[in-house]
Design a protein around this motif. Structure first.
Motif, PDB file in Angstrom:
ATOM      1  N   GLN A 164       0.817  -1.218   0.000  1.00  0.00           N
ATOM      2  CA  GLN A 164       0.000   0.000   0.000  1.00  0.00           C
ATOM      3  C   GLN A 164       0.851   1.268   0.000  1.00  0.00           C
ATOM      4  N   ILE A 165       2.163   1.108  -0.122  1.00  0.00           N
ATOM      5  CA  ILE A 165       3.083   2.239  -0.029  1.00  0.00           C
ATOM      6  C   ILE A 165       3.828   2.455  -1.339  1.00  0.00           C
ATOM      7  N   MET A 166       3.889   3.716  -1.787  1.00  0.00           N
ATOM      8  CA  MET A 166       4.804   4.140  -2.843  1.00  0.00           C
ATOM      9  C   MET A 166       5.734   5.192  -2.257  1.00  0.00           C
ATOM     10  N   VAL A 167       7.028   5.080  -2.517  1.00  0.00           N
ATOM     11  CA  VAL A 167       8.004   6.063  -2.057  1.00  0.00           C
ATOM     12  C   VAL A 167       8.171   7.116  -3.152  1.00  0.00           C
ATOM     13  N   THR A 168       8.133   8.373  -2.748  1.00  0.00           N
ATOM     14  CA  THR A 168       8.190   9.484  -3.700  1.00  0.00           C
ATOM     15  C   THR A 168       9.373  10.401  -3.392  1.00  0.00           C
ATOM     16  N   ILE A 169       9.551  11.394  -4.241  1.00  0.00           N
ATOM     17  CA  ILE A 169      10.633  12.373  -4.049  1.00  0.00           C
ATOM     18  C   ILE A 169      10.060  13.546  -3.256  1.00  0.00           C
ATOM     19  N   GLY A 170       9.671  13.280  -2.031  1.00  0.00           N
ATOM     20  CA  GLY A 170       9.089  14.302  -1.180  1.00  0.00           C
ATOM     21  C   GLY A 170       7.575  14.367  -1.299  1.00  0.00           C
ATOM     22  N   ALA A 171       6.944  15.153  -0.399  1.00  0.00           N
ATOM     23  CA  ALA A 171       5.485  15.261  -0.382  1.00  0.00           C
ATOM     24  C   ALA A 171       4.954  16.044  -1.578  1.00  0.00           C
ATOM     25  N   GLN A 172       5.680  17.084  -2.016  1.00  0.00           N
ATOM     26  CA  GLN A 172       5.207  17.867  -3.159  1.00  0.00           C
ATOM     27  C   GLN A 172       5.130  17.007  -4.420  1.00  0.00           C
ATOM     28  N   HIS A 173       6.101  16.137  -4.601  1.00  0.00           N
ATOM     29  CA  HIS A 173       6.067  15.198  -5.717  1.00  0.00           C
ATOM     30  C   HIS A 173       4.836  14.302  -5.615  1.00  0.00           C
ATOM     31  N   ALA A 174       4.511  13.873  -4.400  1.00  0.00           N
ATOM     32  CA  ALA A 174       3.338  13.027  -4.197  1.00  0.00           C
ATOM     33  C   ALA A 174       2.057  13.770  -4.572  1.00  0.00           C
ATOM     34  N   ILE A 175       1.938  15.029  -4.153  1.00  0.00           N
ATOM     35  CA  ILE A 175       0.739  15.817  -4.476  1.00  0.00           C
ATOM     36  C   ILE A 175       0.594  15.972  -5.990  1.00  0.00           C
ATOM     37  N   ALA A 176       1.696  16.301  -6.656  1.00  0.00           N
ATOM     38  CA  ALA A 176       1.647  16.503  -8.102  1.00  0.00           C
ATOM     39  C   ALA A 176       1.300  15.215  -8.835  1.00  0.00           C
ATOM     40  N   LEU A 177       1.883  14.095  -8.403  1.00  0.00           N
ATOM     41  CA  LEU A 177       1.623  12.811  -9.055  1.00  0.00           C
ATOM     42  C   LEU A 177       0.167  12.403  -8.877  1.00  0.00           C
ATOM     43  N   LEU A 178      -0.350  12.546  -7.675  1.00  0.00           N
ATOM     44  CA  LEU A 178      -1.755  12.215  -7.435  1.00  0.00           C
ATOM     45  C   LEU A 178      -2.679  13.125  -8.240  1.00  0.00           C
ATOM     46  N   SER A 179      -2.346  14.411  -8.327  1.00  0.00           N
ATOM     47  CA  SER A 179      -3.198  15.359  -9.051  1.00  0.00           C
ATOM     48  C   SER A 179      -3.311  14.992 -10.523  1.00  0.00           C
ATOM     49  N   ARG A 180      -2.179  14.741 -11.144  1.00  0.00           N
ATOM     50  CA  ARG A 180      -2.240  14.486 -12.591  1.00  0.00           C
ATOM     51  C   ARG A 180      -2.746  13.081 -12.906  1.00  0.00           C
ATOM     52  N   THR A 181      -2.727  12.171 -11.901  1.00  0.00           N
ATOM     53  CA  THR A 181      -3.211  10.811 -12.133  1.00  0.00           C
ATOM     54  C   THR A 181      -4.702  10.686 -11.866  1.00  0.00           C
TER      55      THR A 181
END
Length: 472
Positions: A164-181
């Protein structure tokens, strides 16, 4: 090239005439602040002189003089075929870059690195040879780190598997990835206001139409407004900071978390809980389960606030099918998270409770020092005593946050004006102050604020009855 219409710029300018300076100088000063504060992005084409003059009901000569002043100072560049484009002079500070020497930067809610990083980095270097036989492109995260993050969630009362975990390049990267997906252009996205400005940017970049819900320092979330926003607009996505909200420092009650998750599920809204501040309690507060413990919700986090901003590791906790979808979408933006930094964080998580205990002591001392200093030197400000996080949302008592930002810069202090955390220029009455700096820097910052405040006070702002209620 992005462009800004005359109407949009007029909304950002707001009350620019409230000064005794000549009109062209007051207008130039306000546009300069908008560029410095990031509300006018670099390389954005400003409206034509005639259009802006008509919108602001001033002469074209005034706008021409304004643009000439900005060009002379390096904040505007006239390009053939492109009009007047926003720039920064060589001495300016683009967002994300280091401030000029001698300028104290209070625009970032962060702390210096925890000393445990050094030993963790040494151990990571020793562990690295075991991974050198692979390609090094890791779009989901090392099993050892995903297991450690999952164990951390489980310890906090939210049972979690590494899948259930994906490691990202920080929280901002996570927000951007979730937004565009997860978003389709034109979808509605629920957001708090004020909130983290880069989350707004990521959501807008994905084409979202923002649906704001108010958070205040005295009562927290506008619960009726939150319920109405979800019921009336059925947003596709909701971005929330339920723990030590940035910038107000408020936390959601267990009851509100439960109601919000249930309401979002009924209306098909995917909730994203930003937990970057969640484990930064300062006072002894009632323990609350993560938002995802109450029902379907995606969680993002990072070590940027707890460990150090220089370690660019974050994560997303979601159901397995969402993680798989994110992995498929990720390659369009990046090819994975650095291996060495993942190993470093995995080592730090072995003794994370001790790191947090030290941070709690540091933050309590820093918060109390800031509150005391401001009470002594600027007693007219309303300074909330937050129970956790890294910021306090100060009420200045007058809509002069942008003016104060410019005045502070002239005495060696860089701060972010309140409107940076709102939508369309709101929150001129507020200022976000982080308290992650050491005692000497906090003394220097408050000294500079006192001088800047006195300077602004010599040019009082006329406030009509009802104005403050309209902008908050």
């Amino acid at each position: 090239m992005a462009s800004l219409s005359a109407r949009a710029l007029a909304l950002l300018l707001d009350r620019w005439r409230d000064t005794d300076k000549p009109a062209y100088a007051a207008l130039a000063e306000r546009i300069r602040l908008l560029v410095l504060d990031g509300r006018i992005a670099l390389d954005t084409r400003l409206p034509a002189e005639r259009e802006l003059a008509e919108q602001l009901d001033v002469s074209r000569t005034t706008v021409s003089a304004t643009y000439a002043d900005l060009r002379a100072a390096g904040y505007l560049e006239s390009l053939r075929g492109s009009g007047s484009v926003a720039k920064l002079p060589s001495r300016g500070i683009p967002a994300g870059q280091q401030p000029e020497p001698g300028l104290l930067d209070l625009t970032k809610a962060a702390m210096p690195a925890t000393p445990e990083i050094v030993d963790a980095a040494k151990r990571a270097a020793e562990q690295l040879p075991a991974y050198l036989g692979d390609s090094g492109f890791d779009p989901i995260g090392l099993p050892v780190l995903r297991q450690a993050i999952a164990a951390r969630f489980t310890k906090r009362g939210l049972p979690t598997d590494p899948e259930q975990i994906m490691v990202t390049i920080g929280a901002q990267h996570a927000i951007a990835l979730l937004s565009r997906t997860l978003l389709v252009r034109g979808d509605r996205a629920l957001v708090e206001t004020p909130s983290y400005p880069h989350a707004y940017e990521a959501l807008k970049g994905a084409g979202a139409r923002l649906v704001p819900v108010t958070v205040t320092t005295d009562v927290g979330w506008d619960e009726a407004g939150l319920e109405q926003a979800i019921q009336r607009t059925s947003p596709s996505l909701g971005y929330l900071m339920p723990d030590f909200h940035n910038p107000t420092g408020r936390s959601m009650s267990a009851e509100l978390r439960e109601r919000t998750v249930a309401l979002a599920e009924r209306h098909g809204t995917v909730l994203i809980a930003d937990e970057t501040m969640a484990e930064l309690a300062i006072d002894e507060v009632e323990s609350t389960l993560p938002l995802a413990a109450y029902g379907p919700a995606i969680t993002i986090g990072s070590v940027g606030k707890t460990v150090w901003g220089g370690v660019r590791i974050g994560w997303i906790r979601a159901e397995r099918n969402v993680i798989q979808r994110l992995v498929r979408a990720r390659s369009a933006g990046d090819l994975g998270t650095p291996i060495l930094e993942q190993l470093l964080v995995a080592n730090l998580l072995d003794d994370f409770d001790a790191i947090l205990a030290t941070r709690k002591t540091q933050l309590r001392e820093n918060r109390d020092r800031l509150v005391t200093l401001l009470a002594e030197r600027i007693p007219e400000w309303e300074v909330p005593r937050v129970a956790g996080g890294l910021t306090t949302w100060v009420n200045l008592g007058a809509p002069v946050s942008s003016q104060l930002t410019l005045a502070a810069r002239s005495v060696g202090l860089q701060i972010a004006a309140g409107p940076r955390f709102g939508i369309d220029g709101a929150f001129e009455r507020f200022l976000r102050l982080p308290f992650g700096h050491n005692a000497e820097e906090m003394e220097r910052a408050v000294d500079a604020l006192a001088v800047a405040w006195a300077s602004v006070g010599r040019h009082p702002v006329s406030v009509e009855a009802g104005y403050l209620a309209e902008v908050v």
